[in-house]
Design an enzyme around this catalytic site. Structure first.
Site, PDB file in Angstrom:
ATOM      1  N   THR A  30       0.877  -1.175   0.000  1.00 15.90           N
ATOM      2  CA  THR A  30       0.000   0.000   0.000  1.00 15.90           C
ATOM      3  C   THR A  30       0.911   1.221   0.000  1.00 15.90           C
ATOM      4  O   THR A  30       2.027   1.161   0.504  1.00 15.90           O
ATOM      5  CB  THR A  30      -0.876  -0.028   1.268  1.00 15.90           C
ATOM      6  N   THR A  55      -1.157   1.795   6.845  1.00 18.32           N
ATOM      7  CA  THR A  55      -0.955   0.579   6.050  1.00 18.32           C
ATOM      8  C   THR A  55      -0.934  -0.615   6.984  1.00 18.32           C
ATOM      9  O   THR A  55      -0.378  -0.539   8.076  1.00 18.32           O
ATOM     10  CB  THR A  55       0.353   0.630   5.238  1.00 18.32           C
ATOM     11  N   GLY A  56      -1.564  -1.691   6.570  1.00 13.67           N
ATOM     12  CA  GLY A  56      -1.612  -2.868   7.430  1.00 13.67           C
ATOM     13  C   GLY A  56      -2.878  -3.638   7.144  1.00 13.67           C
ATOM     14  O   GLY A  56      -3.539  -3.412   6.124  1.00 13.67           O
TER      15      GLY A  56
END
Ligand code: ASP
Length: 287
Positions: free
Chosen positions: A158, A208-209
């Site tokens: 991402t 992000t994740g």
């Protein structure tokens, strides 16, 4: 004061060579600095930064996208202008190179914040964005070397940017093809304002994740609200990420504030990122 940070995803794996991504992120940060010094606005700088990250083909966003479990490329993106909290977003967009630009058009050309699926694609088409003639040909599948990843595991890319411009305005933008093996129609945190992306007058955040966890804690807005409530930026980011870890999730975020403080914490194996504040040199790391 100016400041800028970008990330290329929290799915970075130990032992891999990310020199191409680091060089690309540094180039984009350098260009952001030049633009900011020439008076560019934060919102334009994050738009351009994410557009370049999308176009690079190095991340699982834009050109580097991986397909979902039904073998379709469904892309998500959002951006937010901290000056007035205007924002735009697209979810599960198919057939276009730059979801971040379509998200910006949603903000600027419609009364809405978010368009999804076929409606988003129809809108993009009507706005004159060129549809991709051959998706399989266009997308580089930056994550194709990842194997044996169960559905929902982090993709390795991402992308997102946060920025403070010389007028004191903040902005954030994020773009992704989502987690590996996602079901058709799955939407993560990236296009959800308050989960994956947030900017107000004091704080800008891009996450992000594993998006499902970031949604559950409304991660990006939570960081901003904690900071507005008096927590340090580091404390606000760490508290939020800890909640995600406690639930069993992983990931990271980039955030900066109106004073030009930048934080880039992650709770995963690694997170590709680059940043600078004021005249300090650009720092870039994957781990
Ligand atoms: N947050 C993104 C999503 O859940 C994925 C990622 O950051 O790797 O769609």
């Amino acid at each position: 004061m100016i400041a800028f940070a970008l990330h290329g995803g929290a799915g970075a794996k130990q032992g891999r060579d990310y020199s191409a991504e680091i060089a690309n992120m540094r180039d984009i940060a350098e260009a952001a600095r030049d633009s900011l010094k020439s008076g560019a606005k934060a919102f334009d700088v994050v738009t351009e930064g994410v557009r370049r990250l999308e176009d690079s083909g190095l991340y699982v966003a834009g050109r580097g996208a991986s397909p979902n479990a039904a073998d379709h490329y469904e892309l998500d993106a959002s951006l937010m202008n901290g000056a007035d909290q205007t924002c735009g977003s697209v979810a599960a967009l198919q057939g276009f190179a730059n979801p971040v630009l379509v998200a910006r058009a949603v903000m600027e050309k419609t009364p809405h914040v978010m368009l999804a699926g076929d409606g988003a694609a129809l809108f993009a088409h009507e706005q004159g964005f060129a549809s991709l003639a051959d998706e399989a040909e266009y997308f580089t599948r930056a994550g194709r070397f990842e194997s044996n990843h169960p559905p929902g595991t982090l993709s390795h890319g991402t992308v997102g940017c946060v920025c403070l411009d010389s007028y004191g305005n903040l902005a954030a933008a994020t773009s992704t093809a989502g987690v590996f093996g996602k079901l058709a129609g799955r939407v993560g945190d990236t296009p959800l304002i308050g989960a994956g992306t947030w900017a107000d007058k004091q704080t800008a955040v891009s996450c992000t994740g594993q998006g499902e966890y970031f949604i559950r804690v409304n991660a990006s807005a939570q960081v901003a609200f904690r900071h507005a409530g008096g927590q340090t930026l580091t404390g606000a980011a760490d508290t939020t990420l800890q909640q995600i870890v406690d639930m069993g999730g992983e990931g990271g975020l980039i955030a900066l504030n109106a004073k030009g403080e930048v934080v880039v914490p992650f709770r995963s194996q690694g997170m590709k990122r680059a940043w600078f504040s004021g005249d300090n040199p650009i720092t870039s790391e994957a781990f």
